[in-house]
Scaffold this motif. Structure first.
Motif, short mmCIF file in Angstrom:
data_model
loop_
_atom_site.label_atom_id
_atom_site.label_comp_id
_atom_site.label_asym_id
_atom_site.label_seq_id
_atom_site.Cartn_x
_atom_site.Cartn_y
_atom_site.Cartn_z
N THR A 158 0.81 -1.22 0.00
CA THR A 158 0.00 0.00 0.00
C THR A 158 0.84 1.27 0.00
N THR A 386 -5.16 3.86 3.76
CA THR A 386 -5.70 2.97 4.79
C THR A 386 -6.86 2.14 4.26
N SER A 387 -7.50 2.59 3.16
CA SER A 387 -8.63 1.82 2.62
C SER A 387 -8.19 0.44 2.15
N PHE A 388 -6.90 0.28 1.83
CA PHE A 388 -6.41 -1.03 1.39
C PHE A 388 -6.12 -1.96 2.57
N MET A 389 -6.10 -1.41 3.80
CA MET A 389 -5.73 -2.21 4.96
C MET A 389 -6.90 -2.44 5.93
N HIS A 390 -8.08 -1.87 5.63
CA HIS A 390 -9.22 -2.01 6.54
C HIS A 390 -9.70 -3.46 6.57
N GLY A 394 -10.43 -4.32 3.06
CA GLY A 394 -9.23 -3.80 2.39
C GLY A 394 -8.85 -4.60 1.16
N TYR A 415 -6.40 -10.65 9.03
CA TYR A 415 -6.99 -9.41 9.55
C TYR A 415 -6.23 -8.87 10.76
N LEU A 422 -2.06 -0.68 10.01
CA LEU A 422 -3.10 0.32 9.82
C LEU A 422 -2.90 1.50 10.77
#
Length: 470
Positions: A158, A386-390, A394, A415, A422
């Motif tokens: 990311t 951060t949207s890729f790690m939610h 993500g 997760y 994150l």
């Protein structure tokens, strides 16, 4: 009832868009349908002129004639080729051998290779998939914990969101009307800080939980001396050449981002040929992926233009400005609220959707509050990554889930492994808010004679929105 609708058209339109998004309707069609529906309602209620929707032709022409958006298929195609050409494998092998004697050495290698691939490809999928396929078996074989392995690979992929030539920076620059060169220069400092934060976390893990990140055993360190130096050079020299083709030409003012992307594609094909992996099937797979992503982006952009045109016509711009400029705390209050909002919205929306839908609403308010739009764009980009790690939505986690068998790594490990990284990304957002010089310093040093500032832009003409008088 009609008077209530007439005076609350903008919030109703915004709420309608949210409802469409929540029920899972495709974003491009949800935006276009919402815009057209409220456009016709606005005409019937006398809020906008009947000929107002005719401005959509100018908006559509502005999209198809924008040379800057050509950078998206070029960078996507380049990333697709580099994902399968063997460059990532050479980099990970050589840098992994270099850091092998150190606890957490493979993690450091993944972070640095993620940064290098980010500076070449600009696409998260290419970085995460390439490093996941190569690194997951090796790291697990030598005793790295599953959670740490999944987290470091997803996070290092990311970084591509923030490191130039990030596609997100290209889109944000277009939406804010700023130079891509300035956006790239402003992202240099945050990229360095993000890599440093990741490395610091690996060091902390190696000190507190050394069993999670062991050093490579002596029998695994097969390269030494001249052999190791040659292996490193074989991976780093082509990467440095591609970075110069893509970023060096932009920063020196020799090429626009679109031209640099085209040269990067040629360079990626050359690297694939040198590695003897160039084939028609490789090119076809790259072109197919590029076609799908580009069509996806263009359709979202068209839908977003329809929505934003009507939203402006019914007074949405003034409603958003009044809503956000009245927040307590001035600039800081605005930045805190906006970043919290984007953090949660990123659970549900793709970064392209955020850039095309929300940024045109937020950028005028930021400008009115005296916030530097380039710094604001880089800050939003740091947040969007951060949207890729939610967990559980993500995309980086989806990519890893797709290439890692469930019998090897469970979804819960995936997760839980993402959460520390994150938080490191959120720390970067806080640093950028309270230390804007980390962005502006590099802009001041920035691009000389950046030709990307000379762009054809078709702006919507000023139109009288008042209803006709009879």
């Amino acid at each position: 009832m009609i008077d209530v609708i007439r005076h609350n058209m903008a919030p109703l339109m915004f709420a309608g868009m949210i409802v469409f998004m929540l029920i899972g309707y495709p974003a491009a069609f949800a935006l276009a349908a919402t815009g057209l529906f409220f456009g016709f309602v606005g005409i019937e209620l006398g809020l906008i002129r009947p000929d107002f929707l005719g401005n959509l032709t100018f908006q559509m022409f502005g999209i198809v004639s924008n040379d800057l958006l050509l950078a998206i298929p070029f960078f996507t195609f380049m990333g697709a080729i580099l994902e399968k050409c063997g460059l990532a494998e050479d980099l990970l092998d050589s840098i992994g051998q270099l850091f092998g004697p150190v606890r957490g050495g493979l993690s450091y290698a993944v972070i640095f290779v993620g940064a290098i691939l980010g500076a070449i490809t600009g696409t998260v999928a290419a970085s995460v998939i390439a490093m996941g396929v190569i690194s997951v078996p090796i790291m697990l074989r030598y005793g790295y914990s599953k959670r740490h392995t999944m987290g470091v690979i997803a996070a290092s992929g990311t970084i591509t969101q923030l490191i130039p030539p990030s596609l997100v920076l290209v889109v944000l620059a277009d939406q804010m009307g700023k130079s891509v060169g300035d956006m790239y220069a402003g992202a240099i400092g945050p990229s360095i800080i993000q890599v440093a934060l990741f490395c610091i976390w690996v060091f902390i893990v190696s000190m507190i939980w050394p069993e999670q990140v062991p050093a490579l055993p002596p029998e695994a360190r097969t390269l030494k001396g001249k052999a190791l130096a040659w292996k490193c050079a074989r991976g780093i020299i082509p990467s440095a050449g591609l970075i110069f083709l893509v970023l060096g030409t932009i920063f020196m003012g020799l090429a626009t981002p679109t031209e640099a992307g085209a040269m990067g594609v040629v360079g990626a094909i050359a690297v694939a040929a040198i590695n003897r992996t160039l084939s028609w099937s490789l090119l076809y797979a790259g072109m197919s992926s590029t076609m799908r992503i580009t069509a996806f982006v263009v359709y979202i952009l068209i839908g977003a233009r329809v929505f934003s045109l009507v939203f402006q016509g019914v007074g949405g711009k003034e409603w958003i400005e009044h809503l956000l400029t009245g927040l307590p705390g001035g600039q800081t209050g605005f930045l805190v609220v906006v970043n919290i909002f984007i953090f949660f919205v990123a659970f549900f929306l793709d970064f392209f959707e955020i850039a095309f839908i929300l940024i045109p609403l937020l950028a005028p308010v930021a400008d009115k509050l005296g916030i530097d739009l380039v710094w604001f764009g880089v800050l939003i980009c740091a947040n969007i990554q951060t949207s890729f790690m939610h967990p559980p939505f993500g995309f980086a986690l989806f990519y890893l889930r797709g290439i890692t068998p469930r019998s090897v790594v469970s979804t819960s490990d995936l997760y839980w492994g993402a959460i520390p990284w994150l938080f490191l990304q959120l720390i970067l957002v806080v640093i950028l808010i309270f230390w804007p010089q980390s962005v502006t310093y590099w802009i001041d040093k920035g691009v000389k004679g950046d030709p990307s500032k000379i762009e054809l832009k078709i702006e919507m003409p000023d139109v009288d929105l008042a209803p006709p008088k009879f």
